[in-house]
Structure formats: C-alpha cells, structure tokens
Design an enzyme around this catalytic site. Sequence first.
Site, short mmCIF file in Angstrom:
data_model
loop_
_atom_site.label_atom_id
_atom_site.label_comp_id
_atom_site.label_asym_id
_atom_site.label_seq_id
_atom_site.Cartn_x
_atom_site.Cartn_y
_atom_site.Cartn_z
CG HIS A 31 43.52 -1.93 -0.76
ND1 HIS A 31 44.52 -2.05 -1.53
CD2 HIS A 31 42.75 -1.06 -0.95
CE1 HIS A 31 44.20 -0.94 -2.34
NE2 HIS A 31 43.25 -0.45 -2.14
CG ASP A 71 35.24 1.86 0.44
OD1 ASP A 71 35.23 3.10 0.27
OD2 ASP A 71 35.60 0.96 -0.50
N1 ACO Z 1 36.75 -10.64 3.96
C1 ACO Z 1 36.85 -11.71 4.22
N2 ACO Z 1 38.01 -12.50 3.60
C2 ACO Z 1 38.80 -11.73 2.74
C3 ACO Z 1 38.28 -10.39 2.32
C4 ACO Z 1 37.54 -9.93 3.11
N3 ACO Z 1 36.98 -8.44 3.14
N4 ACO Z 1 39.27 -9.86 1.45
C5 ACO Z 1 39.90 -10.92 1.11
N5 ACO Z 1 39.64 -11.94 1.47
C6 ACO Z 1 40.22 -13.32 1.58
C7 ACO Z 1 39.51 -14.17 0.28
O1 ACO Z 1 38.49 -14.85 0.90
C8 ACO Z 1 40.87 -14.87 0.05
O2 ACO Z 1 40.73 -15.99 0.88
P1 ACO Z 1 41.45 -17.31 0.41
O3 ACO Z 1 42.95 -17.21 -0.10
O4 ACO Z 1 41.32 -18.15 1.61
O5 ACO Z 1 40.32 -17.92 -0.81
C9 ACO Z 1 42.10 -14.14 0.40
O6 ACO Z 1 41.53 -13.15 1.33
C10 ACO Z 1 42.49 -13.15 -1.02
O7 ACO Z 1 41.50 -12.46 -1.61
P2 ACO Z 1 41.33 -11.90 -3.01
O8 ACO Z 1 40.15 -12.06 -3.48
O9 ACO Z 1 42.12 -12.90 -3.67
O10 ACO Z 1 42.18 -10.66 -2.79
P3 ACO Z 1 41.92 -9.45 -3.93
O11 ACO Z 1 43.20 -8.64 -3.54
O12 ACO Z 1 41.54 -9.73 -5.17
O13 ACO Z 1 40.72 -8.81 -3.01
C11 ACO Z 1 39.22 -7.14 -2.26
C12 ACO Z 1 40.77 -7.44 -2.67
C13 ACO Z 1 38.50 -7.18 -3.63
C14 ACO Z 1 39.29 -5.57 -2.01
C15 ACO Z 1 38.89 -7.82 -1.38
O14 ACO Z 1 39.80 -7.55 -0.08
C16 ACO Z 1 37.28 -7.68 -0.83
O15 ACO Z 1 36.75 -8.32 -1.36
N6 ACO Z 1 37.20 -7.02 0.15
C17 ACO Z 1 35.80 -6.47 0.51
C18 ACO Z 1 35.35 -5.51 -0.35
C19 ACO Z 1 35.79 -4.20 0.00
O16 ACO Z 1 36.06 -3.57 0.94
N7 ACO Z 1 36.29 -3.51 -1.21
C20 ACO Z 1 36.87 -2.19 -1.06
C21 ACO Z 1 38.22 -2.34 -1.53
S1 ACO Z 1 39.09 -0.59 -1.29
C22 ACO Z 1 38.51 0.35 -2.49
O17 ACO Z 1 38.13 -0.37 -3.52
C23 ACO Z 1 38.25 1.65 -2.25
#
Ligand code: ACO
Length: 388
Positions: A269, A323
């Site tokens: 998140h 989720d």
């Molecule tokens: N699984 C594995 N790695 C992850 C995940 C995940 N679910 N989420 C983030 N990371 C990692 C990224 O790969 C990144 O790693 P790195 O720094 O080594 O490259 C690091 O964590 C930071 O990721 P960002 O994309 O910069 O984080 P951001 O804050 O932009 O992303 C997000 C948040 C989009 C929700 C992300 O965690 C994600 O894609 N989750 C999976 C999809 C999901 O469950 N979305 C629902 C969110 S809640 C909602 O909207 C209701």
Amino acid sequence: MKDIREIGEPVFSSGLENIYFSETKLCYIDGENGRLYYLGIPIEELADNSTFEESSYLLLYQKLPNKEELENFDRKLRENREISEILLKEEELIPKNAHPMDVIRTIVSFNGMLDEKATSRNEEELLEKANKLIAMLPTIVAYFHRIRNNLNTVKPDRELNHAGNFLYMLRGEKPSDIEIEIFDKTLILYLEHGMNASTFSAIVTASTQSDIYSSITSAIGTLKGPLHGGANEEAMKMLFEIDEKYNGDVEKYLKEKLARKERIMGFGHRVYKAYDPRARILKNLALKLADYTNNRKWIDMQIQLEEKAGPILGEKQIYPNVDYYAASIYYMLKIPFDLYTPIFAIARIVGWISHILEYWKSSGRLIRPREKYIGELNKPYIKINERR
Ligand code: ACO
C-alpha cells in the site's frame, strides 16, 4: 502548514507521493501505525457496530445520524434502487462478455445524460443524486450479471438492507443473516480511504466544475486498474493459480513470482507502512465465513501465503491490504470474480461523493499539477520530406 506557492520552486514527487493538496475531515489514515478513522471514529468501532447505511450517512453528512435521520436515509435508499427502463435497455444492449466495471462506468455515464439537472451544485439536490447513485449501483451490477447469464432480472426487495438486497438480486434467493452481516461489514471497510487514486480522479474532474456523474465515471475507470480496486479480483485469481498450477505449493509460487519481480496481489500500500487495519478485520470475517461454509481451503492458503511472504515482504513494510482477504470472502459468498471490483465501487461511491461534496464546499480549486520537462529546447523544425 506551508502552501507550496509560498515555497516557490515546484516540488518533485513521483506518483504524487506525500503531497497534500487539500484538507479533509472525512478520513484519516495513520499509515505508520496501521490505523484508520472515518470522521475520527476508528474503523474497528464502525466495523463492529455500524452498518453500510449508517456509515454512508456519516461520510455524506459528516455526522452520525439520529434514529429518524437514519430511517429517512435508509428508506430513500430502498426507494431509489430501481433503474429506469432506458437504463435497463442499455444494459441489455451491452455485450455479455463486457467487464462489469466497464458496464457500471457506461451506465453511470449514460444516467448522467438523462438528468436534466446534472450540473446542479445545490447541496440538497446533490445529496438526492448521491442517494440515487448509491442505491442504483448494486442494481446495475446485479441486473447485468443476470442478463449476461440469460437469467431473469430480480427486482430489488425493500424488506432487505443494502447488503442483503444486492446478494438477493444477484443470486435470486435470499442470503442468510450471517452472509448479509459479513457482506455488510466488507462494504463498511471499502466505503472510504482518503485521497486514493479513484477518489483523486473524481476530485480532479469535480475541480473543473464538471458534474457529479462525470466525476463518478472518472473514478470508476480509475478503480478498475489492478494496482487499485482491481486487486481483489486478481488476488482470488492468484489463489486459483496457486491451487491449479502449483498444486497448492504457496512457497514455490511466492519464490517464482518474486524472482520474476512480479507483485503479490492484495499486498502493499502507498500509505500503510504497517498492517492495513481493514485486512485484519477482514481476515477474522473470512475465518468466520470459512467456518460457516465449512470450507477453509482458501483462507488457509491465504494465511500460509501471508506467513511465507512475511519475512520477505515485511522487510519492505509490505503487508496484506484490504483486497487480500476480501477476495476469499466474496468467493465464499459465491460471487463471481469479476464482480469483486464492482462491489468495491458499490461501497466506495460513498467516499467519492463525500469527497466531491466536501471539495466543492471548501476551496474547490482547479487541480493542475506540473510535469518536470526533461526534453530539449529550441530544436529546429525539419520539413517532412527532409526527415529520415
Ligand atoms: N508484491 C511484491 N512486491 C511489491 C508489492 C507486492 N504486492 N508491492 C510493492 N512491492 C515492491 C515493489 O516491487 C518495489 O520494490 P523495489 O523497491 O525493490 O523495486 C517496492 O515494493 C515499492 O513499490 P512501489 O510500486 O514503488 O510502491 P507503491 O507505493 O507505488 O505501490 C501498490 C503501492 C501499487 C499498491 C503496490 O504495493 C502493488 O502493486 N500492490 C499489488 C496490487 C494491490 O494489491 N493493489 C491494491 C492496493 S490497495 C487498494 O487500492 C484498495
């Protein structure tokens, strides 16, 4: 707090992370400590004691309703559930293989064209429109689902609450009390969540003084994406993939997925750097429903995945989000995968509208961020027949 205009130089923030652009009383997310509040009330209190109807009133009117106010609000919701003939016809024309998120985006937009007072900014009229939109969204979803399966549509039942009526219209048979109770709580948890991507979309549109239907249409389109609302559908597909392609081997799935630098759906998140409090509540609800349905298969797999992912993703402060456990709850409620995100919309429309109303009452200022230009300047214009 300093306004950015007083600072002078534009600030760069990838993905607008950590930027305030407005003030709100609706929701506070304490991402460091994993706490969430609607109008200052802890989410745990609301999940334990409130209902979808009452929490919706809380957000829209920025106060808890008294008995009479709640009864009136609820009665209007029940009265406003049916959709017009023209909308029903429109739903019948939509290809049966359309994603239901595309359907609700289209029907809400179409409905806006039918409202002669769509652009009204009168507060009372806006609250009327809000009530209608909130009431009709479950009907749009349930009708489409029945139409695409060549089933007769089921008329809304005023005897049932918002949660129970949706399940009834979807299935064509009355859900049990425990199913209604659990589904209702998931709606409370999905109602509102600050300035998330879809709410921001709604506000960007509202900030141009466009109408409420256009704002909600923007929000639905944004919610659909798998990084936002689409994640609940993806989380359930992931569990199926683990079951079918990996023979239930959670560890193998996790290793392979992370080695490919792919994301685990339902984890992570932008704001929470601690456990999402909604996921904690949903996990308990999923356990309760698993006992009720006598099927622990999915919740056990989820708990195992959470335990295995913990030491790896926990280092990056990545935990299950709302989720993750919502997915297995909706599965146990016999809801098809592609309706999970529309259900998110059925709840979150309350947050979208509450924010639109609040924004219009406060600054209402046009939202217009900047992009840092990194290209060249004063390049020559080369005529087309001289280009290579
Ligand atoms: N699984 C594995 N790695 C992850 C995940 C995940 N679910 N989420 C983030 N990371 C990692 C990224 O790969 C990144 O790693 P790195 O720094 O080594 O490259 C690091 O964590 C930071 O990721 P960002 O994309 O910069 O984080 P951001 O804050 O932009 O992303 C997000 C948040 C989009 C929700 C992300 O965690 C994600 O894609 N989750 C999976 C999809 C999901 O469950 N979305 C629902 C969110 S809640 C909602 O909207 C209701």
